[in-house]
Design an enzyme around this catalytic site. Structure first.
Site, PDB file in Angstrom:
ATOM      1  N   ASP A  58       0.839  -1.186   0.000  1.00 21.97           N
ATOM      2  CA  ASP A  58       0.000   0.000   0.000  1.00 21.97           C
ATOM      3  C   ASP A  58       0.878   1.242   0.000  1.00 21.97           C
ATOM      4  OD1 ASP A  58      -2.561   1.233   0.036  1.00 21.97           O
ATOM      5  OD2 ASP A  58      -2.256   1.752   2.132  1.00 21.97           O
ATOM      6  N   TYR A 111       1.219   5.744  -0.432  1.00 22.11           N
ATOM      7  CA  TYR A 111       0.773   6.971   0.247  1.00 22.11           C
ATOM      8  C   TYR A 111       1.056   8.118  -0.720  1.00 22.11           C
ATOM      9  CZ  TYR A 111       0.488  10.044   4.460  1.00 22.11           C
ATOM     10  OH  TYR A 111       0.145  10.972   5.411  1.00 22.11           O
ATOM     11  N   HIS A 159      -3.899  14.227   0.352  1.00 21.79           N
ATOM     12  CA  HIS A 159      -4.151  13.379   1.527  1.00 21.79           C
ATOM     13  C   HIS A 159      -2.992  13.471   2.520  1.00 21.79           C
ATOM     14  CE1 HIS A 159      -5.245   9.979   4.030  1.00 21.79           C
ATOM     15  NE2 HIS A 159      -4.099   9.378   3.734  1.00 21.79           N
ATOM     16  N   ARG A 218       1.022  17.127  12.645  1.00 22.27           N
ATOM     17  CA  ARG A 218       2.329  17.781  12.832  1.00 22.27           C
ATOM     18  C   ARG A 218       2.284  19.290  12.628  1.00 22.27           C
ATOM     19  NH1 ARG A 218       3.470  13.210   9.947  1.00 22.27           N
ATOM     20  NH2 ARG A 218       3.532  14.368   7.988  1.00 22.27           N
ATOM     21  N   GLU A 242     -10.467   3.916   3.334  1.00 19.49           N
ATOM     22  CA  GLU A 242      -9.533   4.656   2.483  1.00 19.49           C
ATOM     23  C   GLU A 242      -9.887   4.366   1.033  1.00 19.49           C
ATOM     24  OE1 GLU A 242      -5.459   3.911   3.518  1.00 19.49           O
ATOM     25  OE2 GLU A 242      -5.562   5.234   5.260  1.00 19.49           O
ATOM     26  N   GLU A 275      -9.178   4.005  -2.599  1.00 28.18           N
ATOM     27  CA  GLU A 275      -7.964   3.761  -3.367  1.00 28.18           C
ATOM     28  C   GLU A 275      -8.283   3.044  -4.675  1.00 28.18           C
ATOM     29  OE1 GLU A 275      -4.599   2.162  -1.315  1.00 28.18           O
ATOM     30  OE2 GLU A 275      -5.275   2.840   0.664  1.00 28.18           O
ATOM     31  N   ASP A 295      -8.932   0.242   1.597  1.00 25.11           N
ATOM     32  CA  ASP A 295      -7.985  -0.225   2.608  1.00 25.11           C
ATOM     33  C   ASP A 295      -8.499   0.217   3.973  1.00 25.11           C
ATOM     34  OD1 ASP A 295      -5.675  -1.585   3.387  1.00 25.11           O
ATOM     35  OD2 ASP A 295      -4.533   0.266   3.519  1.00 25.11           O
ATOM     36  N   ARG A 308      -7.757   3.760  12.942  1.00 27.31           N
ATOM     37  CA  ARG A 308      -6.931   4.941  13.183  1.00 27.31           C
ATOM     38  C   ARG A 308      -6.353   4.980  14.600  1.00 27.31           C
ATOM     39  NH1 ARG A 308      -5.710   6.322   8.107  1.00 27.31           N
ATOM     40  NH2 ARG A 308      -7.530   6.898   6.871  1.00 27.31           N
ATOM     41  N   GLN A 336      -3.561   2.484  14.799  1.00 31.03           N
ATOM     42  CA  GLN A 336      -2.442   3.013  14.018  1.00 31.03           C
ATOM     43  C   GLN A 336      -1.692   4.108  14.768  1.00 31.03           C
ATOM     44  OE1 GLN A 336      -3.638   4.351  10.132  1.00 31.03           O
ATOM     45  NE2 GLN A 336      -1.599   5.039   9.554  1.00 31.03           N
ATOM     46  N   TYR A 385       2.316   3.089  14.985  1.00 30.17           N
ATOM     47  CA  TYR A 385       3.012   3.378  13.731  1.00 30.17           C
ATOM     48  C   TYR A 385       4.441   3.900  13.893  1.00 30.17           C
ATOM     49  CZ  TYR A 385       2.595   8.515  13.609  1.00 30.17           C
ATOM     50  OH  TYR A 385       2.722   9.864  13.846  1.00 30.17           O
ATOM     51  N   LYS A 444      -3.850  -1.993   9.726  1.00 31.77           N
ATOM     52  CA  LYS A 444      -4.191  -2.167   8.312  1.00 31.77           C
ATOM     53  C   LYS A 444      -4.319  -3.637   7.921  1.00 31.77           C
ATOM     54  CE  LYS A 444      -3.310   2.245   6.964  1.00 31.77           C
ATOM     55  NZ  LYS A 444      -4.105   3.089   6.081  1.00 31.77           N
ATOM     56  N   THR A 473      -8.678  -5.684   3.573  1.00 29.33           N
ATOM     57  CA  THR A 473      -8.601  -4.794   2.417  1.00 29.33           C
ATOM     58  C   THR A 473      -9.587  -5.331   1.387  1.00 29.33           C
ATOM     59  OG1 THR A 473      -6.261  -4.278   2.792  1.00 29.33           O
ATOM     60  CG2 THR A 473      -7.135  -3.875   0.578  1.00 29.33           C
ATOM     61  N   GLU A 493      -9.979  12.544   7.211  1.00 27.56           N
ATOM     62  CA  GLU A 493      -9.909  13.888   6.628  1.00 27.56           C
ATOM     63  C   GLU A 493     -11.266  14.580   6.640  1.00 27.56           C
ATOM     64  OE1 GLU A 493      -7.295  13.906   2.857  1.00 27.56           O
ATOM     65  OE2 GLU A 493      -7.913  11.824   3.165  1.00 27.56           O
TER      66      GLU A 493
END
Length: 430
Positions: free
Chosen positions: A140, A142, A147, A156, A213, A215, A247, A251, A254, A258, A267, A271, A378
């Site tokens: 997978d 990114y 996104h 951040r 997600e 995709e 996917d 959250r 994760q 992560y 994850k 899927t 999001e």
């Protein structure tokens, strides 16, 4: 191999082509598409078919009658596309051309053969659709700048949204092929370690922030050798086609796991992919150039050709106790910063061998608009802005009983090349 069919010079992508099977202009499966899948019906074992309008065309039935003489009939009796994909791009193209010829409105070969037509054309309503190929490996990526920027701003801050490496290479991680499932498979809410900011130690419990997600998945149809790199042309030729892909993501699991190595259990639980693989050749008329890449990628990642696609995508939610779907987002595959070809070139660049049946997830597809965000993370801005839907329904993340439906299509002149849908319903954790 004996040739027993005439050959047409009309390209299968010709927008003027018509099938003898009536196909509504809004259908995902006109004669210009002809996506491959695996189906079962009438008590027979799963085998390879092609979608045309509201029917599945049984390729095994046609090949047995020497109507498709490009390959041995047994290839289409397989319960996956892997054996067919392994035959390579030349066979893929010739087979699609022959299927197109058989379905043309002006070709009596199948149209007027009532017995064969009744055996080879299976109504979609009578067919069960299976996982279309055996997934050899799953990676997978990114690769949506929008996104990655949204997520970076959330966690951040605006000044440090993208990590320094993001603009220099497609970022990805190796996922689990064992839990790639076909559309319609129910998804159990995952369990895992959770540690909210207010807790001193983690606990083990069901995920509370379950997400989707949006995709696209790349289906690799040809292998590469361990130790070898890929050129743009080689990588492109290895791509058999594309599938819709969801996917599913936990959250809160994760967030705790992560660092330092990235997603793992968040994850690994499921899927979902669509049952139809739309070939790269069918998408050819819809190629577009992607966003300008600045800084310019290193030489091994540079591409000369247009490798993105003008492919419309939407996501809808059906809440428990309701029958109507409500749209959550609409976006387009053309926005992807890193193309599928670049992802494949980068994947092999270290010498990593690629196999027939490898699946590459594009990463969440988001666009520049607020209504083009391809995940609830999001859309709800990490739960701080819940989505308000009709009937007083609100969602920050997915709840038990929710069904998620994704659709995608390329719009032609009077026809569309579509993927059908990929759907999954959340069931409670045990």
């Amino acid at each position: 191999m004996t040739t027993c069919n005439r050959r047409s010079t009309v390209h299968p992508n010709d927008p003027s082509l018509r099938s003898f099977i009536p196909v509504d202009p809004s259908s995902d499966f006109p004669i210009q598409n002809l996506p491959y899948g695996v189906f079962s019906a009438n008590g027979l074992a799963p085998r390879v078919g092609v979608a045309i309008g509201a029917y599945v065309l049984d390729l095994w039935a046609l090949a047995q009658e020497c109507r498709i003489d490009v390959v041995e009939p047994g290839v289409f009796a397989e319960p996956s596309l892997n054996a067919f994909m392994a035959l390579g791009p030349d066979v893929w193209s010739k087979t699609r051309a022959r299927i197109s010829e058989l379905l043309r409105h002006d070709n009596p070969e199948l149209r007027d053969n009532t017995q064969l037509r009744d055996r080879a054309l299976v109504p979609m309503t009578d067919a069960r659709l299976h996982l279309p190929f055996q997934v050899a490996g799953y990676t997978d990526f990114y690769s949506s700048k929008e996104h990655a920027t949204n997520v970076g701003v959330m966690f951040r801050g605006k000044d440090n949204a993208l990590q320094p490496n993001w603009l220099h290479m497609p970022i990805g991680y190796n996922g689990r092929a064992s839990t790639v499932v076909v559309s319609g498979t129910k998804v159990r809410r995952p369990r895992g370690q959770l540690k909210p900011p207010t807790a001193d130690v983690p606990s083990f419990s069901p995920c509370k922030r379950l997400d989707f997600e949006l995709e696209m998945g790349v289906v690799v149809g040809q292998p590469s050798q361990m130790g070898e790199m890929l050129t743009e042309a080689q990588a492109e030729a290895m791509i058999f086609g594309f599938v819709l892909l969801n996917d599913w993501s936990a959250r809160d699991i994760q967030q705790w796991e992560y660092v330092p190595l990235g997603p793992f259990q968040a994850k690994a639980f499921a899927t979902s992919i669509g049952p139809w693989v739309v070939t790269r050749e069918a998408l050819e008329p819809f190629r577009v150039h992607g966003p300008e890449q600045d800084p310019k990628p290193l030489p091994y990642l540079q591409q000369r050709n247009a490798q993105n696609y003008d492919l419309e995508l939407d996501v809808a939610l059906r809440a428990p106790g309701t029958s109507a779907e409500q749209t959550l987002c609409r976006t387009n595959f053309k926005y992807m910063y890193w193309s599928s070809v670049q992802q494949l070139m980068h994947h092999a660049s270290s010498g990593c061998a690629m196999n027939v049946g490898d699946l590459l997830g594009s990463g969440t597809i988001s666009g520049p608009g607020k209504d083009q965000r391809g995940s609830l993370l999001e859309i709800s801005w990490n739960g701080t802005e819940p989505v308000e839907l009709a009937g007083g329904i609100k969602r920050s993340f997915l709840e038990d009983g929710d069904s998620l439906v994704m659709r995608g299509w390329c719009q032609g002149d009077g026809y569309r090349v579509g993927f059908g849908a990929v759907e999954g319903t959340i069931t409670p954790a045990e």
